[in-house]
Design an enzyme around this catalytic site. Structure first.
Site: not given
Ligand code: GDP
Ligand code: MN
Length: 380
Positions: A101, A189
């Site tokens: 992530y 993101e």
């Protein structure tokens, strides 16, 4: 302004971040044609601005044209958390060794950019933050200094990614930071950021929020603007040049000045109501603007009462009152209205409104009393 995944990937690609080749399509036939051009296996991905598409069945692997036909047929038109899928993104499938992530956003309280990196990707970062907060390596980046390669390297080490991913991850994080800053994004993101068995690092998903106020610097953002799904009420308000944000409640709110409009939304909540909207009519309160505001609010079927909260400053109370009276004569309104008028020449304004008061149009001396009256008038 939130981008769809495919737009986010196009945005990333401009900054050199590796993404899979793909095509956005809106029909099953076009999905198959795209897959034939891309080569198999492909992934068929629902384009909706909500996370967890995978779990909802909106992401499927297809090994041949028949499978693309089946999956695209199922996914197009699918409802994912209240969002209807109108576009699917067909991309070349990737082999995954590990899922990470990575993101950048603004930490307002620190007055710095905040980068987050975790070796636990592919799942919701909120879940990681709740269960194992130490698994998220954070960096605060001073916008003046920017992100240096040394810091990026230390950051990757702190996140304990597979050492094989280090070079690729450092490269992508530097590019992601540049995309975030130069692209005027509020959020970038990548979840998951993947390590392939071949050692390459690659963005498999993209979530990008651009700052709409920067559009003047980016003429190409008009293309993203064009695909935004707008609230119908916001569309109408936008046409009328009103600062309006649709909410889910039943008390329509009109106020002058953004600060007062926010306070009005707050106080409606505080006295047990639910605001249907935020609406700032700006400094003046002409009949024109007031009528437009009333039209936008009454167009919302959920609205059961209206709270007009005006504090006269440069605009005098009598001008506001005349504006309201004229507007009420122009717009057909079936729900009760509560007015609170204060500030410069409020007395004169109230005198003008007085003869028009009825059980459908009342005036209250304070903001709190007016909010309570508006909530009571909504009859909930
Ligand atoms: P989200 O569920 O909306 O976050 O959609 P993602 O694009 O993040 O995809 C969800 C999951 O599907 C990923 O975490 C992967 O595990 C899987 N996935 C997506 N694309 C591929 C691919 O090309 N190959 C493989 N093997 N899995 C994929
Ligand atoms: Mn994802």
């Amino acid at each position: 302004m939130d981008l769809y995944e495919y737009q986010g990937k196009q945005f990333f690609a401009r900054f050199g971040i590796p993404v899979s080749p793909g095509e956005a399509v809106t029909t099953v036939d076009d999905a198959v044609a795209a897959a034939e051009r891309i080569g198999y296996p492909v992934v068929v991905k629902a384009q909706v601005q909500v996370g967890g598409r995978g779990k909802a069945g909106g992401i499927k692997l297809a090994n041949d044209a028949d499978e693309v036909r089946t999956h695209a047929g199922n996914i197009l038109g699918m409802d994912i958390k209240g969002h209807t899928v109108e576009t699917v993104w067909i991309e070349l499938a990737s082999d995954i060794a590990e899922e990470y992530y990575a993101s950048f956003t603004l930490d307002r309280s620190a007055k710095k950019h905040l980068g987050m990196l975790s070796a636990q990707g592919g799942v919701e970062i909120e879940a990681v933050a709740a269960e194992d907060p130490d698994a998220i390596a954070k960096v605060h980046v001073d916008p003046v200094d920017g992100l240096t390669e040394d810091r990026a390297r230390a950051w990757v080490a702190a996140a304990k990614l597979n050492p094989e991913a280090t070079e690729g991850a450092v490269d992508i994080l530097l590019k992601l930071y540049t995309a975030y800053v130069e692209g005027d994004a509020d959020l970038v993101e990548i979840n998951p950021l993947i390590l392939k068995p071949t050692g390459e690092v690659h963005a498999l998903d993209a979530k990008v929020t651009l700052d709409g106020n920067s559009a003047f610097r980016h003429p190409d953002y008009a293309e993203y603007e064009a695909t935004q799904v707008r609230d119908e009420r916001e569309e109408l308000a936008h046409e009328k040049g009103l600062q309006y944000v649709g909410l889910d409640g039943f008390v329509g709110v009109i106020a002058n000045g953004a600060g007062l409009a926010m306070s009005t939304v707050d106080i409606v909540n505080q006295v047990g109501g639910e605001p249907a909207n935020f609406l700032d009519i700006g400094g003046g309160a002409s009949a024109e603007v007031m009528a437009g505001a009333l039209e936008v609010i009454t167009n919302d079927p959920k609205v059961r009462s209206i709270f007009i909260n005006i504090f006269g400053g440069i605009t005098k109370g009598e001008e506001v009152a005349n504006g309201i009276v004229t507007a009420l004569g122009r717009v057909q309104i079936d729900v009760p209205i509560v007015i609170r008028l204060d500030g410069t020449n409020a007395d004169l304004g109230r005198e003008i409104l007085e003869p028009h008061l009825s059980d459908k149009l009342q005036m209250q001396p304070t903001m709190t009393e007016a909010a309570e009256a508006a909530v009571a008038a909504a009859g909930k």
